[in-house]
Design an enzyme around this catalytic site. Structure first.
Site, mmCIF file in Angstrom:
data_model
loop_
_atom_site.group_PDB
_atom_site.id
_atom_site.type_symbol
_atom_site.label_atom_id
_atom_site.label_comp_id
_atom_site.label_asym_id
_atom_site.label_seq_id
_atom_site.Cartn_x
_atom_site.Cartn_y
_atom_site.Cartn_z
ATOM 1 C CD GLN B 80 56.546 6.456 0.883
ATOM 2 O OE1 GLN B 80 55.691 5.605 0.314
ATOM 3 N NE2 GLN B 80 56.294 7.624 2.065
ATOM 4 C CG HIS B 142 52.423 3.085 1.757
ATOM 5 N ND1 HIS B 142 51.831 2.504 3.018
ATOM 6 C CD2 HIS B 142 53.300 3.812 2.615
ATOM 7 C CE1 HIS B 142 52.514 2.584 3.722
ATOM 8 N NE2 HIS B 142 53.707 3.076 3.722
ATOM 9 C CD GLU B 235 54.547 -8.194 8.919
ATOM 10 O OE1 GLU B 235 54.006 -9.045 8.280
ATOM 11 O OE2 GLU B 235 53.674 -7.949 10.368
ATOM 12 C CE1 TYR B 245 53.957 -14.485 4.844
ATOM 13 C CE2 TYR B 245 52.189 -15.112 2.485
ATOM 14 C CZ TYR B 245 53.345 -14.963 2.863
ATOM 15 O OH TYR B 245 54.021 -15.986 2.359
ATOM 16 C CE1 TYR B 256 54.884 5.637 10.919
ATOM 17 C CE2 TYR B 256 53.104 5.696 9.613
ATOM 18 C CZ TYR B 256 54.346 5.351 9.388
ATOM 19 O OH TYR B 256 54.484 4.531 8.364
#
Lengths: 157, 364
Positions: B80, B142, B235, B245, B256
Site C-alpha cells: 500500500q 495503512h 465509516e 472517532y 479479517y
C-alpha cells in the site's frame, strides 16, 4: 494396521485439533480484550464471556484449518522423533504443535495482504501463548497415543 | 482524447430512493500504474499520481505526457506504500505551490510524509518535506494520505494506524490513526485542538481513525472523511476538531480472521459515524460534487470504492445521510479516486497496474 487402530488415531487427531483450536481461540480473545482494557475500555465478566463465545463461533472456522494442517504435518514428525528420543516424547509432541503453528502464522503473514493475520500474535507474549495452546493439543495427542508399557515376567533385576 | 462511450443507468438502493441519471464514460488517459490521485490545473490540464512514485501530467490538450514530472520526492513503494495524494494550494494559480503525500523510509521503519513543491508547468521545483508522521512503523499498510484545505488555508492530512499499531490510534502522543492539521510550512497551527494538552502532539486534529483515505471540506467548512474498517465497519464521519472517532475501542467491523476487535459499537465520548458499511466497500477517495452537468448530484458526496467496485453517491440532509446510490458498477473496476471536475464532469481513477482516468458526462 487394523481399521480400529486407524479410526482411533483419526479420532484422536481430530480431538487434538479441536482442543488446540478452542484453546487458541480463547487465548487470542483474552489478548484482544487485554489490549482494550489497557486503553481503559471496560471489560466485565459477561463481556469477556460474550467475546470469547463470539470468537469461538467466528474465529475458529479459519483457525481450525491452520491447526489441522499444522498437526497433520507435525504429529507424524513428532512420532518419528519420539521413537528415537523416547524419554522426550511428550516434549517433542508439544514442540511439534508449538513450532508448527509458528510456521503457519509466519506463512499466513507472508502470503496474506495484512502484516499480521492474528492480532494477538503481534506481541511476543501473545504469540507464545497461541503457540503453547497448539502445543498442548499436540501433546495431548502424544499422550493418548503413547504405547502401553510392555508387561511380562521380570526375570532379571 | 481517446473516447469511448458506455451508457449507464444508475441504480437506486440502500438508504432511500434517489433519481437515476444517465451518463456516458470517456477514457481520458490509460496505462497508468495504480493511479492514486488527481488534481486539476488552472490551464485545463491535470496532474495524476501513480503509487509507484511518479507524477504524470495530462496536458490541457488531453494528452498524457510520456515522461513523469521531475522533482517528485522519493517514495517508499511496497504494497500500500508509495506516492499518494497531490493537492494544489488554494492560491496555486499565483504561487504554483502543491503538496504531495507519500510513504517514506524502509520496510522496517517508514512514515507517511508530506512534501511541498512548486510546479513550473513541466517539473517540480524546491521540493521539500514539511511533515513526517511520528513514530516510524514497520510494514507497508495503512498510511491514510489524503489532503484537504480548510477555509483558513491550513491543510488537513489524513493518516492510518499502520495496521499492526491499531491501539496507537487512541494515543495522542503520536500521529498514527489520526487526522493532522498543518500550516503550509508543516508547522502546527497554534489553535489546534490538542495543543494545550501535556504530552500530546500539536499537529493532531482528530484521533481514533483506522485508515482515512477520503476527506472533503464543504462550503460551510464542514469536514467529511471516510475510513476503511476491518472486515465491515467502513465509516463516513463528520470530523470535528479534537474529537475521538473511536477506533479500535468501538467498531462495526470484525478482524479479517473473524475475531472480535471490540465488543462495543459505541462508548461514551466516542463519535458515531454518519453511516457505516457492512460488508466493506473499501472507500478510497471522496469528492463533493459541485458541477452543473449532473444537477441531481449537486452537493452530494461521491465515494470511490475498491472492494465495492463502485462509486457510492451519498445524499446528505444536514448532517445525516438520507440516501445512497451505487454508480458505475457496470465497469467492474476498483476505483481509487473520484473528483468533481471544473467542467462539471466526474473524474474516476481505476486501481490497476494499467489504470485509467475516466470522465463521466451526461448521456445526452
Amino acid at each position: 494396521m487394523k481399521l480400529m487402530t486407524v479410526l482411533r488415531i483419526v479420532f484422536l487427531y481430530l480431538l487434538a485439533v479441536l482442543v488446540a483450536t478452542l484453546l487458541g481461540s480463547l487465548v487470542q480473545t483474552q489478548f484482544n480484550l487485554a489490549a482494550l482494557q489497557a486503553m481503559d475500555v471496560p471489560v466485565d465478566l459477561a463481556t469477556r464471556a460474550q467475546s470469547s463465545l463470539h470468537d469461538l463461533l467466528t474465529f475458529t472456522p479459519i483457525f481450525v484449518v491452520m491447526v489441522a494442517a499444522t498437526l497433520l504435518l507435525a504429529l507424524p514428525l513428532a512420532e518419528a522423533l519420539g521413537r528415537i528420543f523416547k524419554p522426550w516424547r511428550w516434549l517433542l509432541y508439544f514442540l511439534g504443535g508449538f513450532v508448527g503453528i509458528w510456521a503457519a502464522f509466519t506463512l499466513a503473514n507472508t502470503l496474506l495482504p495484512m502484516p499480521t493475520f492474528i492480532a494477538a500474535t503481534r506481541e511476543t507474549s501473545g504469540l507464545l501463548s497461541m503457540m503453547a495452546a497448539v502445543g498442548l493439543g499436540s501433546a495431548l495427542f502424544g499422550r493418548l497415543t503413547k504405547p502401553k508399557a510392555r508387561r511380562g515376567l521380570r526375570v532379571l533385576g | 482524447m481517446n473516447r469511448f462511450t458506455l451508457v449507464g443507468a444508475a441504480l437506486a438502493l440502500c438508504a432511500g430512493p434517489v433519481a437515476a441519471a444517465g451518463y456516458q464514460i470517456e477514457t481520458v488517459a490509460e496505462g497508468l500504474s495504480n493511479p492514486w490521485s488527481l488534481a486539476f490545473l488552472p490551464d485545463g490540464g491535470m496532474l495524476v499520481t501513480e503509487r509507484a512514485g511518479h507524477l504524470r501530467l495530462i496536458g490541457a490538450d488531453g494528452t498524457l505526457r510520456a515522461e513523469p514530472v521531475a522533482g517528485v520526492p522519493e517514495a517508499f513503494v511496497n504494497s500500500q506504500a508509495g506516492l499518494m495524494d497531490v493537492a494544489l494550494a488554494p492560491d496555486f494559480a499565483e504561487s504554483g505551490e502543491l503538496f504531495l503525500s507519500y510513504s517514506c523510509g524502509t520496510l522496517e521503519a517508514n512514515h507517511t510524509c508530506l512534501a511541498a513543491a512548486t510546479f513550473n508547468g513541466t517539473a517540480l521545483e524546491n521540493t521539500h518535506e514539511i511533515f513526517r508522521v511520528q513514530p516510524a512503523k514497520r510494514g507497508s499498510a495503512h498510511y491514510g494520505g489524503r489532503i484537504a484545505f480548510l477555509p483558513d488555508n491550513t491543510l488537513l492530512l489524513t493518516l492510518g494506524d499502520g495496521f499492526d499499531y491499531r491501539e496507537q490510534a487512541q494515543n495522542t502522543g503520536n500521529h498514527l490513526g489520526s487526522i493532522v492539521r498543518l500550516n503550509r510550512d508543516g508547522s502546527a497551527p497554534a489553535d489546534n485542538p490538542f495543543v494545550a494538552q501535556q504530552g500530546t502532539l500539536p499537529e493532531l486534529y482528530s484521533i481514533g481513525h483506522r485508515n482515512v483515505q477520503g476527506i472533503v471540506v464543504d462550503g460551510e467548512g464542514r469536514v467529511f472523511s471516510h475510513e476503511h474498517g476491518p472486515r465491515g465497519g467502513d465509516e463516513l464521519n463528520l470530523i470535528r476538531a479534537g474529537h475521538n472517532y473511536g477506533w479500535p475501542k468501538i467498531t462495526y467491523g470484525v478482524d479479517y480472521n473473524g475475531s472480535q476487535i471490540s465488543p462495543y459499537t459505541e462508548l461514551p465520548g466516542l463519535e458515531q459515524p454518519l453511516t457505516y458499511w457492512v460488508p466493506s466497500i473499501a472507500p478510497s477517495g471522496m469528492a463533493l460534487y459541485q458541477g452543473d452537468l449532473f444537477p441531481e448530484w449537486q452537493g452530494n458526496l461521491l465515494i470511490s470504492a475498491l472492494a465495492g467496485r463502485e462509486v457510492r453517491r451519498v445524499v446528505l440532509d444536514g448532517d445525516t445521510v438520507s440516501a445512497q446510490e451505487s454508480l458505475f458498477t457496470e465497469l467492474g473496476q476498483r476505483f481509487r479516486d473520484v473528483r468533481s471536475g471544473p467542467d462539471g464532469a466526474v473524474y474516476l481513477l481505476t486501481d490497476s497496474p494499467a489504470g485509467k482516468v475516466l470522465r463521466v458526462v451526461p448521456a445526452n
